[in-house]
Scaffold this motif. Structure first.
Motif, PDB file in Angstrom:
ATOM      1  N   ARG A  10      50.123  45.095  50.781  1.00  0.00           N
ATOM      2  CA  ARG A  10      50.318  43.751  51.341  1.00  0.00           C
ATOM      3  C   ARG A  10      49.247  42.800  50.836  1.00  0.00           C
ATOM      4  NH1 ARG A  10      51.126  42.929  57.859  1.00  0.00           N
ATOM      5  NH2 ARG A  10      51.807  40.742  57.862  1.00  0.00           N
ATOM      6  N   PHE A  11      48.023  43.312  50.699  1.00  0.00           N
ATOM      7  CA  PHE A  11      46.921  42.505  50.176  1.00  0.00           C
ATOM      8  C   PHE A  11      47.147  42.185  48.693  1.00  0.00           C
ATOM      9  CE2 PHE A  11      42.610  42.496  48.191  1.00  0.00           C
ATOM     10  CZ  PHE A  11      42.137  41.326  48.763  1.00  0.00           C
ATOM     11  N   HIS A  20      46.246  35.441  40.641  1.00  0.00           N
ATOM     12  CA  HIS A  20      44.924  35.018  41.070  1.00  0.00           C
ATOM     13  C   HIS A  20      44.246  36.114  41.886  1.00  0.00           C
ATOM     14  CE1 HIS A  20      45.978  30.434  40.724  1.00  0.00           C
ATOM     15  NE2 HIS A  20      46.140  31.105  39.604  1.00  0.00           N
ATOM     16  N   GLN A  21      42.929  36.141  41.833  1.00  0.00           N
ATOM     17  CA  GLN A  21      42.158  37.141  42.570  1.00  0.00           C
ATOM     18  C   GLN A  21      42.125  36.776  44.059  1.00  0.00           C
ATOM     19  OE1 GLN A  21      41.711  39.621  40.720  1.00  0.00           O
ATOM     20  NE2 GLN A  21      41.992  38.553  38.769  1.00  0.00           N
ATOM     21  N   ARG A  22      41.740  37.734  44.894  1.00  0.00           N
ATOM     22  CA  ARG A  22      41.796  37.533  46.343  1.00  0.00           C
ATOM     23  C   ARG A  22      40.659  38.276  47.025  1.00  0.00           C
ATOM     24  NH1 ARG A  22      43.908  33.340  48.900  1.00  0.00           N
ATOM     25  NH2 ARG A  22      44.731  33.813  50.966  1.00  0.00           N
ATOM     26  N   VAL A  23      40.189  37.711  48.142  1.00  0.00           N
ATOM     27  CA  VAL A  23      39.141  38.324  48.971  1.00  0.00           C
ATOM     28  C   VAL A  23      39.671  38.480  50.381  1.00  0.00           C
ATOM     29  CG1 VAL A  23      36.878  37.952  50.036  1.00  0.00           C
ATOM     30  CG2 VAL A  23      37.192  37.472  47.608  1.00  0.00           C
ATOM     31  N   GLY A  24      39.344  39.587  51.013  1.00  0.00           N
ATOM     32  CA  GLY A  24      39.730  39.799  52.406  1.00  0.00           C
ATOM     33  C   GLY A  24      38.638  40.542  53.161  1.00  0.00           C
ATOM     34  N   TRP A  84      34.423  44.303  53.328  1.00  0.00           N
ATOM     35  CA  TRP A  84      35.198  43.282  52.626  1.00  0.00           C
ATOM     36  C   TRP A  84      35.804  43.897  51.382  1.00  0.00           C
ATOM     37  CZ3 TRP A  84      33.385  40.077  48.150  1.00  0.00           C
ATOM     38  CH2 TRP A  84      32.246  40.602  47.535  1.00  0.00           C
ATOM     39  N   ILE A  85      36.899  43.296  50.920  1.00  0.00           N
ATOM     40  CA  ILE A  85      37.634  43.800  49.770  1.00  0.00           C
ATOM     41  C   ILE A  85      37.943  42.633  48.847  1.00  0.00           C
ATOM     42  CG2 ILE A  85      39.841  43.566  50.993  1.00  0.00           C
ATOM     43  CD1 ILE A  85      40.857  45.995  49.450  1.00  0.00           C
ATOM     44  N   PHE A  86      37.898  42.882  47.549  1.00  0.00           N
ATOM     45  CA  PHE A  86      38.258  41.836  46.589  1.00  0.00           C
ATOM     46  C   PHE A  86      38.946  42.469  45.390  1.00  0.00           C
ATOM     47  CE2 PHE A  86      34.075  43.260  45.253  1.00  0.00           C
ATOM     48  CZ  PHE A  86      34.140  43.268  43.865  1.00  0.00           C
ATOM     49  N   THR A  87      39.769  41.684  44.718  1.00  0.00           N
ATOM     50  CA  THR A  87      40.457  42.160  43.524  1.00  0.00           C
ATOM     51  C   THR A  87      39.739  41.667  42.272  1.00  0.00           C
ATOM     52  OG1 THR A  87      41.918  40.221  43.457  1.00  0.00           O
ATOM     53  CG2 THR A  87      42.695  42.129  44.703  1.00  0.00           C
ATOM     54  N   ASP A  88      39.787  42.478  41.246  1.00  0.00           N
ATOM     55  CA  ASP A  88      39.397  42.068  39.900  1.00  0.00           C
ATOM     56  C   ASP A  88      40.381  42.732  38.953  1.00  0.00           C
ATOM     57  OD1 ASP A  88      38.182  41.000  37.717  1.00  0.00           O
ATOM     58  OD2 ASP A  88      36.405  42.261  37.774  1.00  0.00           O
ATOM     59  N   LEU A  89      41.562  42.145  38.880  1.00  0.00           N
ATOM     60  CA  LEU A  89      42.679  42.733  38.159  1.00  0.00           C
ATOM     61  C   LEU A  89      43.162  41.801  37.062  1.00  0.00           C
ATOM     62  CD1 LEU A  89      44.657  44.007  41.268  1.00  0.00           C
ATOM     63  CD2 LEU A  89      43.517  45.467  39.595  1.00  0.00           C
ATOM     64  N   VAL A  90      43.406  42.361  35.907  1.00  0.00           N
ATOM     65  CA  VAL A  90      43.987  41.630  34.788  1.00  0.00           C
ATOM     66  C   VAL A  90      45.144  42.465  34.256  1.00  0.00           C
ATOM     67  CG1 VAL A  90      43.617  40.671  32.491  1.00  0.00           C
ATOM     68  CG2 VAL A  90      41.781  40.579  34.188  1.00  0.00           C
ATOM     69  N   ALA A  91      46.339  41.882  34.233  1.00  0.00           N
ATOM     70  CA  ALA A  91      47.519  42.620  33.793  1.00  0.00           C
ATOM     71  C   ALA A  91      47.374  43.025  32.330  1.00  0.00           C
ATOM     72  CB  ALA A  91      48.773  41.772  33.995  1.00  0.00           C
ATOM     73  N   VAL A 146      39.066  46.301  44.075  1.00  0.00           N
ATOM     74  CA  VAL A 146      40.352  46.775  43.550  1.00  0.00           C
ATOM     75  C   VAL A 146      40.427  46.374  42.086  1.00  0.00           C
ATOM     76  CG1 VAL A 146      42.846  46.781  43.851  1.00  0.00           C
ATOM     77  CG2 VAL A 146      41.370  46.384  45.823  1.00  0.00           C
ATOM     78  N   THR A 147      40.433  47.341  41.199  1.00  0.00           N
ATOM     79  CA  THR A 147      40.403  47.073  39.762  1.00  0.00           C
ATOM     80  C   THR A 147      41.192  48.155  39.036  1.00  0.00           C
ATOM     81  OG1 THR A 147      38.899  46.608  37.910  1.00  0.00           O
ATOM     82  CG2 THR A 147      38.243  48.337  39.444  1.00  0.00           C
TER      83      THR A 147
END
Length: 379
Positions: A10-11, A20-24, A84-91, A146-147
């Motif tokens: 869901r995140f 876009h990246q996201r923080v939660g 806390w959680i954050f994404t650093d994802l590049v397709a 998350v990467t």
């Protein structure tokens, strides 16, 4: 430990929708770890996404006027902020669904800026300790990134920063470097601030252990690995069903993710009248009804939160008959007599039908624009 995979999925839906990246912030509870002597684990039950501005490369957190309300609701549900959680994802390959792998031993695991952020959050959430002179020692607050992994699949990495890093951040001694994310820098003393020299040890090219001044400082000296997992048998503090579309997540300014009265109506229509406990078992739904503009209910949902915490269907059913919720149902009934947004669009297509959706960020642009007003990418 995340209670179930749906929490993270869901995140991640925001990144999948926008790129876009996201923080939660992670809300859950601390429990005894049965497999580790004297061990403690944080069990995550929900992810709250604060106001933020995000791009494909960075995220900027904005002031959050509702933070104290979220903490209060979580507390009444038996939850607290645990990380806390954050994404650093590049397709990498859109067809295969793979992502790029660039956080590794040859580059960095956390950047200096992320370490400073982790230290800031850990200082905000110290660990009570009766044997410490000031009543606190360290922190149990965790950082989850998350990467992409070495197989180019999405995965999670957990960290904390050391007590030394917390002290350096608390006293404003540690800053990031400009060009090297894996390096931090200890400030030099000024007339306004005295900063003692900080040293670290490493081996030189001959295998000798040498002492170096921490200008710059390799960030891995400040990191602590924290295992991240989901259980073999999923846990559910909140209601999850494959046939139910979850309530939209807060602070997502994206088409299809907005929290408004229309989305509330759509969400409620999925449930039969006798399953109000299942309806209310969603942190994002509870936060919305507590803070919605037309009828905020933060002062009247105490018994509903108790029902969700105890999974008490009769208590939830009793609250659903309250005067406050009856008012909401009347508003929904009145709203149902009005034409929907889609019907209004069909009735007046002259202006709206010509709008075009950006394929990169999904923003609706005016027909005369040749590039997106938000991400500035071409049409």
């Amino acid at each position: 430990m995340f209670e179930n995979p749906q929490l993270v999925e869901r995140f991640l839906n925001y990144w999948r929708s926008t790129g876009h990246q996201r923080v939660g912030f992670l809300y859950g509870r601390h429990e005894t770890h049965k497999d580790v002597p004297l061990g403690i684990k944080a069990t995550v039950a929900a992810i709250y996404e604060p106001p933020q501005e995000s791009t494909r490369d960075n995220v900027t957190l904005l002031p959050d006027d509702r933070a104290h309300i979220v903490d209060k609701i979580a507390s009444q549900l038996g939850l607290q902020k645990v990380g806390w959680i954050f994404t650093d994802l590049v397709a990498d390959d859109m067809v295969k669904g793979t992502v790029k792998h660039f956080r590794n031993v040859n580059s960095h695991f956390l950047s200096a800026q992320e370490c400073i952020m982790a230290g800031h959050f850990q200082n905000q959430h110290p660990n009570p300790c009766q044997f410490s002179p000031n009543g606190y020692f360290g922190s149990k607050f965790v950082t989850v990134c998350v990467t992409g992994d070495s197989q180019n699949q999405v995965h999670m990495e957990g960290y904390q920063v050391s007590n030394q890093c917390m002290a350096l951040v608390r006293d404003d001694c540690l800053v990031p470097t400009k060009d090297a994310p894996e390096l931090g820098y200890i400030r030099e003393s000024t007339n306004d601030q005295y900063v003692p020299d900080v040293f670290f040890k490493e081996k030189d090219g001959y295998g000798n252990e040498v002492t170096q001044l921490a200008r710059p400082l390799p960030i891995e000296y400040l990191l602590i690995d924290v295992p991240v997992s989901t259980p073999m048998e999923p846990l559910f503090t909140f209601y999850v069903s494959p046939t139910i579309q979850p309530f939209p997540v807060e602070n997502r300014i994206v088409d299809g993710h907005l929290q408004d009265f229309s989305s509330l109506m759509t969400y409620l229509r999925q449930f039969p009248p006798d399953s109000f406990l299942d309806t209310a078992s969603d942190l994002h739904f509870l936060l919305y009804i507590a803070t919605m503009d037309m009828l905020p209910m933060r002062d009247s949902i105490g018994s509903l939160l108790e029902a969700v915490k105890l999974k008490d269907r009769s208590l939830a059913k009793t609250w659903a008959k309250s005067e406050q919720w009856a008012t909401v149902e009347q508003m929904i009934s009145a709203q149902g007599m009005m034409p929907s947004v889609d019907e209004q669009i069909q009735a007046s297509p002259s202006r709206t039908s010509a709008l075009w959706t950006c394929q990169h960020c999904t923003y609706l642009n005016q027909p005369e624009e040749n590039q997106c007003e938000i991400c500035e990418l071409p049409r």
